[in-house]
Design an enzyme around this catalytic site. Sequence first.
Site, PDB file in Angstrom:
ATOM      1  N   LYS A  43      12.011  53.415  85.998  1.00  0.00           N
ATOM      2  CA  LYS A  43      11.171  52.989  87.086  1.00  0.00           C
ATOM      3  C   LYS A  43      11.852  51.898  87.893  1.00  0.00           C
ATOM      4  CE  LYS A  43       7.095  53.568  84.230  1.00  0.00           C
ATOM      5  NZ  LYS A  43       6.031  52.853  83.510  1.00  0.00           N
ATOM      6  N   ASP A 100      23.868  47.326  82.456  1.00  0.00           N
ATOM      7  CA  ASP A 100      23.977  46.304  81.418  1.00  0.00           C
ATOM      8  C   ASP A 100      24.878  46.812  80.302  1.00  0.00           C
ATOM      9  OD1 ASP A 100      23.584  44.203  79.639  1.00  0.00           O
ATOM     10  OD2 ASP A 100      21.417  44.387  79.567  1.00  0.00           O
ATOM     11  N   LYS A 102      25.938  43.606  84.937  1.00  0.00           N
ATOM     12  CA  LYS A 102      26.011  42.572  83.897  1.00  0.00           C
ATOM     13  C   LYS A 102      27.091  42.991  82.891  1.00  0.00           C
ATOM     14  CE  LYS A 102      21.989  41.389  82.094  1.00  0.00           C
ATOM     15  NZ  LYS A 102      20.852  41.229  81.146  1.00  0.00           N
ATOM     16  N   ASP A 127      11.946  44.754  84.553  1.00  0.00           N
ATOM     17  CA  ASP A 127      10.716  44.377  83.875  1.00  0.00           C
ATOM     18  C   ASP A 127      10.946  43.741  82.517  1.00  0.00           C
ATOM     19  OD1 ASP A 127       9.641  46.718  81.575  1.00  0.00           O
ATOM     20  OD2 ASP A 127      11.496  47.040  82.674  1.00  0.00           O
TER      21      ASP A 127
END
Length: 183
Positions: free
Chosen positions: A42, A102, A130, A158
């Site tokens: 999302k 990430d 990252k 989130d």
Amino acid sequence: MHKDISTILVSETEINDICETLGHQLNQDYKDKNPILIGLLKGCIPFMSDLAKKIELKVDMAYMSVSSYHGGISSSGDVKIKMDLDISVKDRHVLIIEDIVDTGNTIVTIVELLKHRGAKSVEIVTLLDKPEGRTKPYEPKYVGRTIPKLFVVGYGLDYNEYYRNLPYVGVLKPEVYTNKESN
């Protein structure tokens, strides 16, 4: 929500500038290629929406729901496809739109899958990169901002499904998730 943020890492203005810059680069690199923009749900929604407005090309848009974060603050390493594409990628140029790269687990898995399905090319467009979090080597081609290994939320990102609607990317205060996670 704002009180749970210790620092704003990427402001609304900076996000708009990133979308402008990446959109301009994609307009040059994909001229006459009619790419497919594939958003990974999302988290991609705000970024893909704003970025797409800066792309002045004919594009198809599609979505996949893929996750290696099953709640919490760290990747499980287990990539699950919850919703697959409804469009063929065979012989098409694909741009995967991501909120953050990430660990690399999700992105490496999806790139391999789309190449297996016959995509002509597959590149990543990510708001945030990252690299300190990588468990699999991967370098996205289009990066809005490289960030340190911090737990960030907002603008699609989130914590347990909250904070996605913040208009910026901020560092979540540790007390919000400590004692709730064993990490």
